[in-house]
Design a protein around this motif. Structure first.
Motif, PDB file in Angstrom:
ATOM      1  N   LEU A   1       0.929  -1.330  -0.051  1.00 18.96           N
ATOM      2  CA  LEU A   1       0.063  -0.026  -0.133  1.00 18.96           C
ATOM      3  C   LEU A   1       0.713   1.158   0.009  1.00 18.96           C
ATOM      4  CD1 LEU A   1      -3.016  -0.998   2.380  1.00 18.96           C
ATOM      5  CD2 LEU A   1      -3.143  -0.631  -0.104  1.00 18.96           C
ATOM      6  N   ASP A   2       2.085   1.018   0.743  1.00 20.44           N
ATOM      7  CA  ASP A   2       2.834   2.364   0.716  1.00 20.44           C
ATOM      8  C   ASP A   2       3.390   2.644  -0.701  1.00 20.44           C
ATOM      9  OD1 ASP A   2       4.358   4.577   2.249  1.00 20.44           O
ATOM     10  OD2 ASP A   2       5.973   3.147   1.858  1.00 20.44           O
ATOM     11  N   GLN A   3       3.807   1.596  -1.265  1.00 15.24           N
ATOM     12  CA  GLN A   3       4.426   1.794  -2.682  1.00 15.24           C
ATOM     13  C   GLN A   3       3.273   2.096  -3.845  1.00 15.24           C
ATOM     14  OE1 GLN A   3       7.658   1.215  -1.859  1.00 15.24           O
ATOM     15  NE2 GLN A   3       7.904   0.308  -3.704  1.00 15.24           N
ATOM     16  N   MET A   4       1.923   1.730  -3.401  1.00 17.05           N
ATOM     17  CA  MET A   4       0.960   2.162  -4.318  1.00 17.05           C
ATOM     18  C   MET A   4       0.844   3.514  -4.382  1.00 17.05           C
ATOM     19  SD  MET A   4      -1.679  -0.837  -3.559  1.00 17.05           S
ATOM     20  CE  MET A   4      -3.149  -0.135  -4.546  1.00 17.05           C
ATOM     21  N   ARG A   5       0.894   3.949  -2.753  1.00  9.66           N
ATOM     22  CA  ARG A   5       0.903   5.569  -2.491  1.00  9.66           C
ATOM     23  C   ARG A   5       1.649   6.360  -3.151  1.00  9.66           C
ATOM     24  NH1 ARG A   5       1.325   4.983   2.420  1.00  9.66           N
ATOM     25  NH2 ARG A   5      -0.952   4.518   3.035  1.00  9.66           N
ATOM     26  N   LYS A   6       3.144   5.587  -3.287  1.00 11.73           N
ATOM     27  CA  LYS A   6       4.232   6.622  -3.897  1.00 11.73           C
ATOM     28  C   LYS A   6       4.291   6.553  -5.593  1.00 11.73           C
ATOM     29  CE  LYS A   6       7.572   5.582  -0.109  1.00 11.73           C
ATOM     30  NZ  LYS A   6       8.888   5.038   0.135  1.00 11.73           N
ATOM     31  N   TYR A   7       3.930   5.389  -5.931  1.00  9.42           N
ATOM     32  CA  TYR A   7       4.135   5.297  -7.448  1.00  9.42           C
ATOM     33  C   TYR A   7       2.889   4.809  -8.213  1.00  9.42           C
ATOM     34  CZ  TYR A   7       8.726   4.639  -5.656  1.00  9.42           C
ATOM     35  OH  TYR A   7       9.897   4.832  -4.774  1.00  9.42           O
ATOM     36  N   GLY A   8       1.626   4.573  -7.535  1.00  7.94           N
ATOM     37  CA  GLY A   8       0.486   4.117  -8.098  1.00  7.94           C
ATOM     38  C   GLY A   8      -0.504   5.354  -8.597  1.00  7.94           C
ATOM     39  N   GLY A   9      -0.284   6.731  -7.927  1.00 14.15           N
ATOM     40  CA  GLY A   9      -0.944   7.690  -8.477  1.00 14.15           C
ATOM     41  C   GLY A   9      -2.396   7.687  -7.873  1.00 14.15           C
ATOM     42  N   LEU A  10      -2.392   7.070  -6.836  1.00 16.77           N
ATOM     43  CA  LEU A  10      -3.679   6.683  -5.930  1.00 16.77           C
ATOM     44  C   LEU A  10      -4.053   7.853  -4.735  1.00 16.77           C
ATOM     45  CD1 LEU A  10      -4.041   2.891  -5.757  1.00 16.77           C
ATOM     46  CD2 LEU A  10      -5.031   4.634  -7.521  1.00 16.77           C
ATOM     47  N   ASP A  11      -5.177   8.246  -4.365  1.00 14.10           N
ATOM     48  CA  ASP A  11      -5.210   9.147  -3.394  1.00 14.10           C
ATOM     49  C   ASP A  11      -4.947   8.557  -1.986  1.00 14.10           C
ATOM     50  OD1 ASP A  11      -7.428  10.323  -1.269  1.00 14.10           O
ATOM     51  OD2 ASP A  11      -7.154  11.749  -2.904  1.00 14.10           O
ATOM     52  N   GLU A  12      -4.032   9.463  -1.475  1.00 15.66           N
ATOM     53  CA  GLU A  12      -3.538   9.015  -0.174  1.00 15.66           C
ATOM     54  C   GLU A  12      -4.650   8.855   0.988  1.00 15.66           C
ATOM     55  OE1 GLU A  12      -0.255  10.828   1.740  1.00 15.66           O
ATOM     56  OE2 GLU A  12       0.724  11.346  -0.148  1.00 15.66           O
ATOM     57  N   ARG A  13      -5.544   9.537   1.082  1.00 10.84           N
ATOM     58  CA  ARG A  13      -6.932   9.405   2.040  1.00 10.84           C
ATOM     59  C   ARG A  13      -7.892   8.209   1.718  1.00 10.84           C
ATOM     60  NH1 ARG A  13      -9.765  15.094   1.169  1.00 10.84           N
ATOM     61  NH2 ARG A  13      -9.267  14.429  -0.990  1.00 10.84           N
ATOM     62  N   ASP A  14      -7.744   7.793   0.455  1.00 12.90           N
ATOM     63  CA  ASP A  14      -8.368   6.512   0.225  1.00 12.90           C
ATOM     64  C   ASP A  14      -7.585   5.406   0.676  1.00 12.90           C
ATOM     65  OD1 ASP A  14     -10.299   7.875  -0.837  1.00 12.90           O
ATOM     66  OD2 ASP A  14      -9.640   7.561  -3.140  1.00 12.90           O
ATOM     67  N   LEU A  15      -6.211   5.432   0.437  1.00 13.33           N
ATOM     68  CA  LEU A  15      -5.410   4.303   0.783  1.00 13.33           C
ATOM     69  C   LEU A  15      -5.163   4.158   2.331  1.00 13.33           C
ATOM     70  CD1 LEU A  15      -2.380   4.331  -1.931  1.00 13.33           C
ATOM     71  CD2 LEU A  15      -4.227   2.864  -1.777  1.00 13.33           C
ATOM     72  N   ALA A  16      -5.260   5.334   3.029  1.00 17.98           N
ATOM     73  CA  ALA A  16      -5.101   5.583   4.555  1.00 17.98           C
ATOM     74  C   ALA A  16      -6.556   4.642   4.957  1.00 17.98           C
ATOM     75  CB  ALA A  16      -5.008   6.776   4.871  1.00 17.98           C
ATOM     76  N   ALA A  17      -7.366   4.585   4.560  1.00 15.52           N
ATOM     77  CA  ALA A  17      -8.622   4.131   4.967  1.00 15.52           C
ATOM     78  C   ALA A  17      -8.706   2.590   4.687  1.00 15.52           C
ATOM     79  CB  ALA A  17      -9.925   4.845   4.412  1.00 15.52           C
ATOM     80  N   VAL A  18      -7.847   2.178   3.952  1.00 13.93           N
ATOM     81  CA  VAL A  18      -7.918   0.485   3.897  1.00 13.93           C
ATOM     82  C   VAL A  18      -7.275  -0.081   5.172  1.00 13.93           C
ATOM     83  CG1 VAL A  18      -6.880  -1.306   2.525  1.00 13.93           C
ATOM     84  CG2 VAL A  18      -7.641   0.922   1.231  1.00 13.93           C
ATOM     85  N   ASP A  19      -8.160  -1.030   5.509  1.00 19.63           N
ATOM     86  CA  ASP A  19      -7.614  -1.969   6.623  1.00 19.63           C
ATOM     87  C   ASP A  19      -7.243  -3.213   6.263  1.00 19.63           C
ATOM     88  OD1 ASP A  19      -7.078  -2.957   9.127  1.00 19.63           O
ATOM     89  OD2 ASP A  19      -9.118  -2.707  10.117  1.00 19.63           O
TER      90      ASP A  19
END
Length: 729
Positions: A253-271
Motif C-alpha cells: 500500500l505504501d508503494q501504491m501511494r508513492k508510485y500508483g498515483g492513488l489518493d492517499e486518503r483512500d489508501l489510508a482508510a484501507v484496513d
C-alpha cells in the motif's frame, strides 16, 4: 649523389622536426584509442544482443500458445515404502483477460514489483545501476532486480537457478517478449501465471484460495495481500502467518501511494487486518519435511523440464505420525516443539517443525537457531576424552572462576571430588567449565565444527554451557556421528527421482564417511551418554532398552532439549517459545525427554536391541606404565624378589638356591638347597653374567685408570656386576 644526400637530409630534418607529444597529449591519445575500441566493442555487443533478441522473438510462441501453456510442475512425493504422502502441483483459476483484471490489482503489482514497467524495454538499467551502487556502498551482493517481464520469462521458459548464464538468457527473453507483445499482454500473462503460494498460479486461483471469490471482485486490501505474496509466497501466506501477510500488504500500500498515483486518503482508510480469510483444513506435519527437501531438486536435477516427477523420500509414515503425536502431547502450553530423527546412514525418518503447520509453516527443526544448553557439553567432553581423560578420571566439583566468569551448578551445591562419568551424568557446570578451560575453548569449538555444527560458535568461557545457537538438525547429526562410533553422518531426505515413465532422473549415493574421533573417544562419550540416561538428568528418556543421550536446558527455562540414540536411530527434540520467553517448568529432562521416549518406543519397536560399545581400548600413550612395559617379561632379565634375592633369568623365585646380596651387592649367604659353595661366585657356577652397572669405558674415565686385564669388558649393559667376597667396582 647530391640528390640522394639532399633527399636524405630532408628526411632527417623532417624526422627531427616531428613534434613530440607531451604527457597530457599522450593520455588523451590513449583515451581516444580506448574510446574508439570501446565504442567498437559496444557496437559489436549491441549487434550480437540485437541479433539474439531478434531470433528469440522469432522463435517465441504466440500469445494464444503462452495462454494455454502450463507452468508449474506436478510432483508426487512418496514415503520410503512407496506410498504416496502428498501430491503437489499447480492450481489454476479462470484465465482473466486484461480488461477483466481489476485496475487496482494491476496498480498494486506494478507498484511493488516493477514501478518502471511501462517505460523500460524488458530490463531496467536504472534499477540495475541503483542495485549495483547500493551493493558497493554496503559491501554486499547485488540484490534482485528482475522486472515483471524478466519474471515472466523465467516462469515460462527457464528455471530459478541463480547463474550468470541463466540471467543472461532471462534478459534476452525479456527483451524478446517486449519486442513481440504489448505491455498489456505481458501484464495479462504475468498476472495469470505468477505463483502465489499454496499451489496457486494466477490471481484468480490465489483469490479463490485465500478469499473464496473470483479475482474480478478483489478489494484494495485483498489486492495488496496478493501482490505482496510474489516476493516470498510461503513467508507471507495469509493462511500461515497473518501478521506477516498484513505487514507485507502495508508495504505494498505504501508503494501504491508513492508510485500508483492513488489518493492517499483512500489508501489510508484501507484496513488490511479486517480482510476475511478463507478457513483451511489442517495439513499433516509432513509438509515441514516436504518444504525442506523439495527445494533441493533445483540442485539435484540438472534439466529444466517441467514434466511430472515422483520423488521417493526417506520419510517413514508411521514414525512421522508418532513424532507428531509425541510433540503435540508433551509440548508445554504456548510453546513450540521440533523433532528430527535420523537412521544410522543419515536418512531422515521423521521431521516435525512445529505444533501446527497451518498456523505456522516456519520449520523450527531446520531453520530456527536456539541455545542448546548442556546438550552442548557433548563437544566439551569429546574434546576432553580426546585429550586423555577417561570416564573414570577424577575431577573436582568446586567453585571456579575463569576470566571473571563463575559458573554455578543448577543444584547450587558442590560435590568435591567426583569422576568424569558422574560430572557428565548430572551435568555439573563447574567441571565442564574446568575441562573447557583446560583443553581450550577454541578446541571445543573445533570439535563442534568437526561434528557438523554450521552456526557461529563463541569461544568465550560460557560457551561450554551452550551459549552458541544451533539448529536441531545439526545437533541430531552430531549425536548420530557418536552413535556411528565416531564416523561422520550426512542427513538426506531424497532417495531417488523418476519421471512419469519411470526413468530415473536422480539416485542418492551414500556419501563417504570420515573418522571424526578415534574409537576409544566414541566409546568413552557413549559411556557418558548412557550413564546420563540410566542415572542422570535424562532418566525420563528410558524406553526399556539401551539409550544414550543428553539433556539441555537454557537460562530461565527458555529452551529444553533432549538428543539421544538407540538401536541405530538418533533423535533430537527441542521445545520453547518463538519469542524466546521463559516456559515455566521446561527442562530438557522433562517434556523433551518424555517426547523422545514416546517417539522412540515406536521407532525402535521392530529393531533388535543393541548394546553400546563402551569398552575403551585406549591408545598406548594413555596406558599406565608398568615394569613390563619398560623391561619386558620377568623371565628376560635379573630382578630382586620380595625377600631381596637376585633371581636369574628363566628361574622362578624360590626354585633352587639363590645367593643373597645386600643392597651394596655383598653376599650374605645362600638359601636352603643352594648348590653354590661358600666362597664361590655366580660366574663359578657357569651361569650367565648379570649385567654391570656401567660400561668399562665409563669406569675408566671416571677412575682415571685402566681396569685389570682379567676384567670382562661388557659395554652398554645395565644392572650390577657381582663379584666374590667384595663390593662391586
Amino acid at each position: 649523389m647530391a640528390g640522394k644526400r639532399g633527399s636524405r637530409s630532408k628526411s632527417s630534418r623532417s624526422r627531427k622536426q616531428a613534434p613530440r607529444l607531451t604527457g597530457k597529449a599522450r593520455v588523451w591519445a590513449w583515451v581516444r584509442r580506448l574510446s574508439m575500441w570501446g565504442g567498437a566493442l559496444a557496437l559489436l555487443g549491441a549487434i550480437a544482443l540485437g541479433t539474439s533478441v531478434f531470433f528469440a522473438a522469432r522463435g517465441m510462441p504466440s500469445f494464444a500458445s503462452l495462454m494455454s501453456s502450463q507452468n508449474g510442475q506436478t510432483i508426487i512425493v512418496r514415503a520410503r515404502d512407496g506410498s504416496e504422502i502428498v501430491a503437489l502441483g499447480p492450481s489454476y483459476g479462470e484465465w482473466l483477460h486484461d480488461e477483466e483484471i481489476p485496475e487496482i490489482m494491476k496498480i498494486a503489482m506494478v507498484s511493488v514489483e516493477d514501478r518502471r514497467f511501462y517505460s523500460h524495454f524488458g530490463i531496467d538499467p536504472l534499477g540495475l545501476a541503483r542495485a549495483v551502487f547500493n551493493a558497493m556502498q554496503q559491501d554486499r551482493r547485488v540484490s534482485a532486480t528482475s522486472t515483471i517481464t524478466q519474471q515472466l520469462a523465467r516462469n515460462v521458459f527457464l528455471n530459478s537457478n541463480r547463474t550468470w548464464d541463466r540471467k543472461l538468457r532471462e534478459a534476452v527473453l525479456a527483451m524478446a517478449l517486449e519486442w513481440k507483445f504489448s505491455k498489456e499482454q505481458i501484464l495479462e500473462l504475468y498476472l495469470n501465471k505468477v505463483y502465489f503460494g499454496g499451489g496457486a498460479y494466477g490471481v484468480d486461483s490465489a483469490s479463490r484460495k485465500f478469499f473464496s471469490h473470483s479475482a474480478r471482485e478483489l478489494s484494495t486490501a485483498e489486492a495488496a495481500i496478493i501482490a505482496g505474496l510474489v516476493k516470498a509466497p510461503s513467508r507471507y501466506s495469509p493462511t500461515a502467518d497473518v501478521q506477516a501477510a498484513v505487514g507485507r500488504a502495508n508495504v505494498v500500500l505504501d508503494q501504491m501511494r508513492k508510485y500508483g498515483g492513488l489518493d492517499e486518503r483512500d489508501l489510508a482508510a484501507v484496513d488490511v487486518s479486517a480482510v476475511n480469510l478463507r478457513e483451511e483444513a489442517g495439513q499433516n506435519s509432513i509438509r515441514y519435511f516436504t518444504d525442506y527437501v523439495l527445494p533441493q531438486l533445483d540442485v539435484l536435477l540438472t534439466n529444466d523440464s517441467f514434466e511430472p516427477i515422483e520423488v521417493w523420500t526417506t520419510i517413514d509414515v508411521g514414525m512421522q505420525a508418532a513424532a507428531t503425536s509425541a510433540i503435540q502431547a508433551n509440548v508445554p502450553g504456548g510453546a513450540q516443539g521440533a523433532l528430527v530423527s535420523l537412521d544410522r546412514d543419515g536418512a531422515i525418518l521423521a521431521m516435525v517443525g512445529g505444533t501446527d503447520y497451518i498456523s505456522s509453516n516456519y520449520n523450527r527443526a531446520t531453520t530456527a537457531v536456539r541455545q542448546p544448553g548442556s546438550a552442548w557439553k557433548l563437544f566439551v567432553y569429546l574434546t576432553a576424552l580426546e585429550a586423555g581423560y577417561t570416564p573414570s578420571s577424577g575431577v573436582h566439583d568446586v567453585p571456579v572462576t575463569i576470566d571473571g566468569w563463575s559458573p554455578r551448578n543448577s543444584s547450587g551445591r558442590f560435590s568435591g571430588d567426583i569422576d568424569v562419568r558422574t560430572a557428565f551424568a548430572y551435568s555439573v557446570n563447574t567441571v565442564a567449565a574446568q575441562l573447557g578451560n583446560e583443553v581450550g575453548f577454541s578446541n571445543v569449538a573445533s570439535m563442534a565444527r568437526r561434528f557438523g555444527i554450521t552456526t557461529p560458535i563463541s569461544t568465550f568461557p560460557a560457551m561450554v554451557l551452550g551459549s552458541s545457537e544451533v539448529r536441531v538438525i545439526d545437533m541430531t547429526r552430531a549425536f548420530a556421528a557418536v552413535a556411528a562410533r565416531g564416523q561422520s553422518v550426512e542427513p538426506y531426505g531424497i532417495i531417488r527421482v523418476t519421471n512419469a515413465d519411470g526413468e530415473e532422473l536422480y539416485k542418492h549415493e551414500q556419501t563417504r564417511s570420515f573418522t571424526l574421533v578415534p574409537d576409544y573417544v566414541a566409546a568413552g562419550i557413549t559411556d557418558l551418554l548412557q550413564t546420563a540416561v540410566n542415572t542422570g538428568t535424562g532418566r525420563a528418556a528410558q524406553i526399556g532398552r539401551p539409550v544414550a543421550g543428553k539433556t539441555g536446558t537454557t537460562s530461565d527455562n527458555k529452551d529444553g532439549w533432549f538428543v539421544g540414540f538407540s538401536s541405530g536411530i538418533t533423535t533430537g527434540v527441542w521445545m520453547g517459545r518463538d519469542d524466546n520467553a521463559a516456559v515455566p517448568g521446561l527442562q530438557g529432562g522433562t517434556a523433551p525427554a518424555r517426547a523422545f521416549a514416546s517417539y522412540m518406543r515406536y521407532a525402535v519397536r521392530d529393531r533388535p536391541e543393541e548394546e553400546f560399545d563402551t569398552d575403551l581400548q585406549l591408545p598406548e600413550w594413555q596406558l599406565e606404565p608398568d615394569d613390563e612395559f619398560y623391561f619386558g617379561e620377568p623371565g628376560d632379565y635379573y630382578y630382586i624378589d620380595e625377600q631381596g634375592n637376585l633371581i636369574e633369568p628363566g628361574r622362578p623365585s624360590g626354585a633352587g638356591d639363590q645367593e643373597m646380596f645386600d643392597v651394596d651387592g655383598e653376599r650374605q649367604g645362600t638359601r636352603q638347597g643352594s648348590s653354590v659353595a661358600p666362597g664361590s661366585s655366580v660366574q663359578d657356577m657357569g651361569l650367565p653374567d648379570p649385567p654391570q652397572a656401567a660400561s668399562d669405558d665409563f669406569l675408566e674415565r671416571a677412575t682415571g685408570g685402566t681396569l685389570p686385564s682379567g676384567q670382562n669388558r661388557r659395554q652398554g649393559q645395565s644392572g650390577v656386576t657381582v663379584q666374590r667376597g667384595g663390593d662391586p667396582p
